[in-house]
Design a protein around this motif. Sequence first.
Motif, PDB file in Angstrom:
ATOM      1  N   THR A 191       0.838  -1.193   0.000  1.00  0.00           N
ATOM      2  CA  THR A 191       0.000   0.000   0.000  1.00  0.00           C
ATOM      3  C   THR A 191       0.877   1.248   0.000  1.00  0.00           C
ATOM      4  OG1 THR A 191      -1.807   1.164   1.145  1.00  0.00           O
ATOM      5  CG2 THR A 191      -0.134   0.131   2.524  1.00  0.00           C
ATOM      6  N   HIS A 192       0.278   2.360  -0.450  1.00  0.00           N
ATOM      7  CA  HIS A 192       0.934   3.660  -0.296  1.00  0.00           C
ATOM      8  C   HIS A 192       0.235   4.463   0.793  1.00  0.00           C
ATOM      9  CE1 HIS A 192      -2.413   4.377  -3.132  1.00  0.00           C
ATOM     10  NE2 HIS A 192      -2.521   5.519  -2.480  1.00  0.00           N
ATOM     11  N   ASP A 193      -0.783   3.852   1.415  1.00  0.00           N
ATOM     12  CA  ASP A 193      -1.583   4.516   2.440  1.00  0.00           C
ATOM     13  C   ASP A 193      -1.003   4.203   3.814  1.00  0.00           C
ATOM     14  OD1 ASP A 193      -3.585   5.097   4.399  1.00  0.00           O
ATOM     15  OD2 ASP A 193      -5.115   5.073   2.841  1.00  0.00           O
ATOM     16  N   GLN A 194      -0.449   5.209   4.463  1.00  0.00           N
ATOM     17  CA  GLN A 194       0.206   4.990   5.749  1.00  0.00           C
ATOM     18  C   GLN A 194      -0.771   4.589   6.847  1.00  0.00           C
ATOM     19  OE1 GLN A 194       0.612   8.176   8.210  1.00  0.00           O
ATOM     20  NE2 GLN A 194       0.298   9.767   6.722  1.00  0.00           N
ATOM     21  N   VAL A 195      -2.043   5.018   6.750  1.00  0.00           N
ATOM     22  CA  VAL A 195      -3.025   4.618   7.765  1.00  0.00           C
ATOM     23  C   VAL A 195      -3.267   3.115   7.694  1.00  0.00           C
ATOM     24  CG1 VAL A 195      -5.394   4.901   8.571  1.00  0.00           C
ATOM     25  CG2 VAL A 195      -4.112   6.894   7.770  1.00  0.00           C
ATOM     26  N   GLU A 196      -3.385   2.572   6.473  1.00  0.00           N
ATOM     27  CA  GLU A 196      -3.523   1.127   6.318  1.00  0.00           C
ATOM     28  C   GLU A 196      -2.314   0.413   6.916  1.00  0.00           C
ATOM     29  OE1 GLU A 196      -4.288  -0.117   2.304  1.00  0.00           O
ATOM     30  OE2 GLU A 196      -5.892   1.334   2.027  1.00  0.00           O
ATOM     31  N   ALA A 197      -1.138   0.944   6.638  1.00  0.00           N
ATOM     32  CA  ALA A 197       0.087   0.313   7.136  1.00  0.00           C
ATOM     33  C   ALA A 197       0.126   0.295   8.660  1.00  0.00           C
ATOM     34  CB  ALA A 197       1.310   1.044   6.585  1.00  0.00           C
ATOM     35  N   MET A 198      -0.213   1.417   9.278  1.00  0.00           N
ATOM     36  CA  MET A 198      -0.115   1.532  10.724  1.00  0.00           C
ATOM     37  C   MET A 198      -1.165   0.693  11.435  1.00  0.00           C
ATOM     38  SD  MET A 198       2.467   3.561  11.278  1.00  0.00           S
ATOM     39  CE  MET A 198       2.278   4.240  12.923  1.00  0.00           C
ATOM     40  N   THR A 199      -2.356   0.572  10.837  1.00  0.00           N
ATOM     41  CA  THR A 199      -3.431  -0.156  11.513  1.00  0.00           C
ATOM     42  C   THR A 199      -3.391  -1.654  11.264  1.00  0.00           C
ATOM     43  OG1 THR A 199      -4.899   0.333   9.647  1.00  0.00           O
ATOM     44  CG2 THR A 199      -5.004   1.816  11.529  1.00  0.00           C
ATOM     45  N   LEU A 200      -2.835  -2.079  10.130  1.00  0.00           N
ATOM     46  CA  LEU A 200      -2.865  -3.498   9.773  1.00  0.00           C
ATOM     47  C   LEU A 200      -1.584  -4.246  10.137  1.00  0.00           C
ATOM     48  CD1 LEU A 200      -4.528  -3.348   6.230  1.00  0.00           C
ATOM     49  CD2 LEU A 200      -5.551  -4.221   8.335  1.00  0.00           C
ATOM     50  N   GLY A 201      -0.453  -3.636   9.939  1.00  0.00           N
ATOM     51  CA  GLY A 201       0.812  -4.365   9.991  1.00  0.00           C
ATOM     52  C   GLY A 201       1.309  -4.688  11.388  1.00  0.00           C
ATOM     53  N   THR A 202       1.865  -5.882  11.548  1.00  0.00           N
ATOM     54  CA  THR A 202       2.669  -6.180  12.731  1.00  0.00           C
ATOM     55  C   THR A 202       4.106  -5.722  12.487  1.00  0.00           C
ATOM     56  OG1 THR A 202       3.177  -8.420  11.915  1.00  0.00           O
ATOM     57  CG2 THR A 202       1.259  -8.177  13.348  1.00  0.00           C
ATOM     58  N   LYS A 203       4.440  -5.596  11.199  1.00  0.00           N
ATOM     59  CA  LYS A 203       5.754  -5.096  10.791  1.00  0.00           C
ATOM     60  C   LYS A 203       5.556  -4.285   9.519  1.00  0.00           C
ATOM     61  CE  LYS A 203       9.327  -7.850  11.120  1.00  0.00           C
ATOM     62  NZ  LYS A 203      10.322  -8.926  10.833  1.00  0.00           N
ATOM     63  N   VAL A 204       6.246  -3.135   9.437  1.00  0.00           N
ATOM     64  CA  VAL A 204       6.133  -2.262   8.273  1.00  0.00           C
ATOM     65  C   VAL A 204       7.518  -2.042   7.679  1.00  0.00           C
ATOM     66  CG1 VAL A 204       5.462   0.027   7.422  1.00  0.00           C
ATOM     67  CG2 VAL A 204       4.119  -1.076   9.230  1.00  0.00           C
ATOM     68  N   ALA A 205       7.616  -2.216   6.354  1.00  0.00           N
ATOM     69  CA  ALA A 205       8.863  -1.927   5.639  1.00  0.00           C
ATOM     70  C   ALA A 205       8.609  -0.701   4.766  1.00  0.00           C
ATOM     71  CB  ALA A 205       9.281  -3.115   4.772  1.00  0.00           C
ATOM     72  N   VAL A 206       9.258   0.403   5.101  1.00  0.00           N
ATOM     73  CA  VAL A 206       9.103   1.641   4.337  1.00  0.00           C
ATOM     74  C   VAL A 206      10.138   1.650   3.215  1.00  0.00           C
ATOM     75  CG1 VAL A 206       9.036   4.155   4.415  1.00  0.00           C
ATOM     76  CG2 VAL A 206       8.319   2.827   6.414  1.00  0.00           C
ATOM     77  N   MET A 207       9.665   1.809   1.969  1.00  0.00           N
ATOM     78  CA  MET A 207      10.546   1.736   0.814  1.00  0.00           C
ATOM     79  C   MET A 207      10.634   3.083   0.095  1.00  0.00           C
ATOM     80  SD  MET A 207       9.502  -1.979  -0.811  1.00  0.00           S
ATOM     81  CE  MET A 207      10.830  -1.871  -2.019  1.00  0.00           C
ATOM     82  N   ARG A 208      11.794   3.296  -0.516  1.00  0.00           N
ATOM     83  CA  ARG A 208      12.021   4.489  -1.340  1.00  0.00           C
ATOM     84  C   ARG A 208      13.041   4.162  -2.415  1.00  0.00           C
ATOM     85  NH1 ARG A 208      15.095  10.082   0.472  1.00  0.00           N
ATOM     86  NH2 ARG A 208      14.335  11.413  -1.237  1.00  0.00           N
ATOM     87  N   GLU A 209      12.646   4.331  -3.669  1.00  0.00           N
ATOM     88  CA  GLU A 209      13.539   4.123  -4.812  1.00  0.00           C
ATOM     89  C   GLU A 209      14.265   2.779  -4.745  1.00  0.00           C
ATOM     90  OE1 GLU A 209      16.077   7.547  -4.951  1.00  0.00           O
ATOM     91  OE2 GLU A 209      14.453   8.882  -5.566  1.00  0.00           O
ATOM     92  N   GLY A 210      13.496   1.723  -4.436  1.00  0.00           N
ATOM     93  CA  GLY A 210      14.033   0.375  -4.451  1.00  0.00           C
ATOM     94  C   GLY A 210      14.866  -0.018  -3.255  1.00  0.00           C
ATOM     95  N   VAL A 211      14.870   0.810  -2.220  1.00  0.00           N
ATOM     96  CA  VAL A 211      15.653   0.539  -1.007  1.00  0.00           C
ATOM     97  C   VAL A 211      14.728   0.583   0.204  1.00  0.00           C
ATOM     98  CG1 VAL A 211      17.541   1.336   0.475  1.00  0.00           C
ATOM     99  CG2 VAL A 211      17.730   1.540  -2.013  1.00  0.00           C
ATOM    100  N   GLN A 213      14.020   1.616   3.704  1.00  0.00           N
ATOM    101  CA  GLN A 213      14.544   2.658   4.586  1.00  0.00           C
ATOM    102  C   GLN A 213      14.500   2.241   6.060  1.00  0.00           C
ATOM    103  OE1 GLN A 213      15.677   5.764   3.182  1.00  0.00           O
ATOM    104  NE2 GLN A 213      15.470   4.479   1.351  1.00  0.00           N
ATOM    105  N   GLN A 214      13.457   1.497   6.419  1.00  0.00           N
ATOM    106  CA  GLN A 214      13.315   1.048   7.803  1.00  0.00           C
ATOM    107  C   GLN A 214      12.318  -0.089   7.863  1.00  0.00           C
ATOM    108  OE1 GLN A 214      12.106   4.114  10.580  1.00  0.00           O
ATOM    109  NE2 GLN A 214      12.497   2.859  12.379  1.00  0.00           N
ATOM    110  N   ILE A 215      12.611  -1.093   8.676  1.00  0.00           N
ATOM    111  CA  ILE A 215      11.680  -2.188   8.956  1.00  0.00           C
ATOM    112  C   ILE A 215      11.508  -2.261  10.467  1.00  0.00           C
ATOM    113  CG2 ILE A 215      11.126  -4.614   8.663  1.00  0.00           C
ATOM    114  CD1 ILE A 215      13.145  -4.779   6.441  1.00  0.00           C
ATOM    115  N   ALA A 216      10.277  -2.123  10.932  1.00  0.00           N
ATOM    116  CA  ALA A 216      10.009  -2.176  12.368  1.00  0.00           C
ATOM    117  C   ALA A 216       8.509  -2.292  12.576  1.00  0.00           C
ATOM    118  CB  ALA A 216      10.555  -0.926  13.060  1.00  0.00           C
ATOM    119  N   ASP A 217       8.094  -2.421  13.838  1.00  0.00           N
ATOM    120  CA  ASP A 217       6.671  -2.387  14.138  1.00  0.00           C
ATOM    121  C   ASP A 217       6.169  -0.961  13.943  1.00  0.00           C
ATOM    122  OD1 ASP A 217       6.391  -1.003  17.051  1.00  0.00           O
ATOM    123  OD2 ASP A 217       8.257  -2.142  16.911  1.00  0.00           O
TER     124      ASP A 217
END
Length: 358
Positions: A191-211, A213-217
């Motif tokens: 998703t590109h929707d941060q609200v979906e990410a924050m409410t659904l995920g036990t872990k979130v991987a934030v990506m930018r230009e194929g990299v 940036q951070q993986i965490a709860d």
Amino acid sequence: MATLSIKGVRKSFGALEVLKNIDLELDDGGFLVLLGPSGCGKSTLLSIIAGLEPSSGGDVVIGGRNVNDVHPKDRNIAMVFQSYALYPTMSVKRNIGFGLEMRKVKQTDREAAVQRAAELLQIGHLLERKPGQLSGGQRQRVAMGRAIVRDPELFLFDEPLSNLDAKLRVEMRTEIKRLHDRLGTSVVYVTHDQVEAMTLGTKVAVMREGVIQQIADPQTIYERPANMFVAGFIGSPTMNFLGGTLERVGDTFALMHGDGALPLNGLVQDVAGFVGRKVVAGIRPESLSAGEGVATLNGMVEVVEPTGPDTMVLVNVGGQLISARLGSRDRPGLGQPLSVAVDTSAVNLFDTETGMRI
């Protein structure tokens, strides 16, 4: 259920490198969200996990099995697409069970599986309808039912809610969360929707230009973003960035900005090595409140936006615009001076040169 391990995955289209050495792990039964702006490579990574797109290097391991050379139909995964991808001439019942039909599953077993999925998704009364007779939310439930009946090791969701209106998105988000809680199957969700990410995920991987940036709860990403990109991408309104010079003041520190100074008494970071250097303070709008405090920013009100439960205010602080989420009754006048107290325990400091959290 299954674990997912991605090791050094790369993907190039000619000279264009869209995934750059991706590493991530998903525990059995976890819910991983791939989050980022359009074009960051998240859907490409999902397609590689599904086997719909070959990688240019690296390994994809599902349930301890390397699936690099395994055909998509043999990976024991199920995918829910953004476009639903339903057969318009088939009934809901047959759409849900068509995959099982192609696998030569016995009719009695197939019908039982379809019925269980329909009850779980509360669409039992729609089984004889065609997709054209359904709403967007109902079609999405059918697409999810088609995935559920396969009893896969891994669910893959590719922006499944992007075609729905705002109210329906909230309802379907809740349904997906409840579904995961009931089934316990591992999920990778794009998703590109941060609200979906924050409410659904036990872990979130934030990506930018194929990299990545951070993986965490979600809470860690929100409270302790790895860099300014993550800090600015997560949160609505976005995090404020106030530039200045870090100085030591007695036993603590302060950010010298413009004509003012912001005491950082509650700072939880070790920033001693950055004294005398240019830094950026990241301040969430909800970390600001009307009135003066131990740490205060003073400026002029430029925009006031009542939203019902909150009042969003844009304040010019020494030439830098700061967004504050105030109470519903706090409505300063345009062009008027305003003081806002800062909860410095929630402030993050970033290195101006690298953008990384100090």
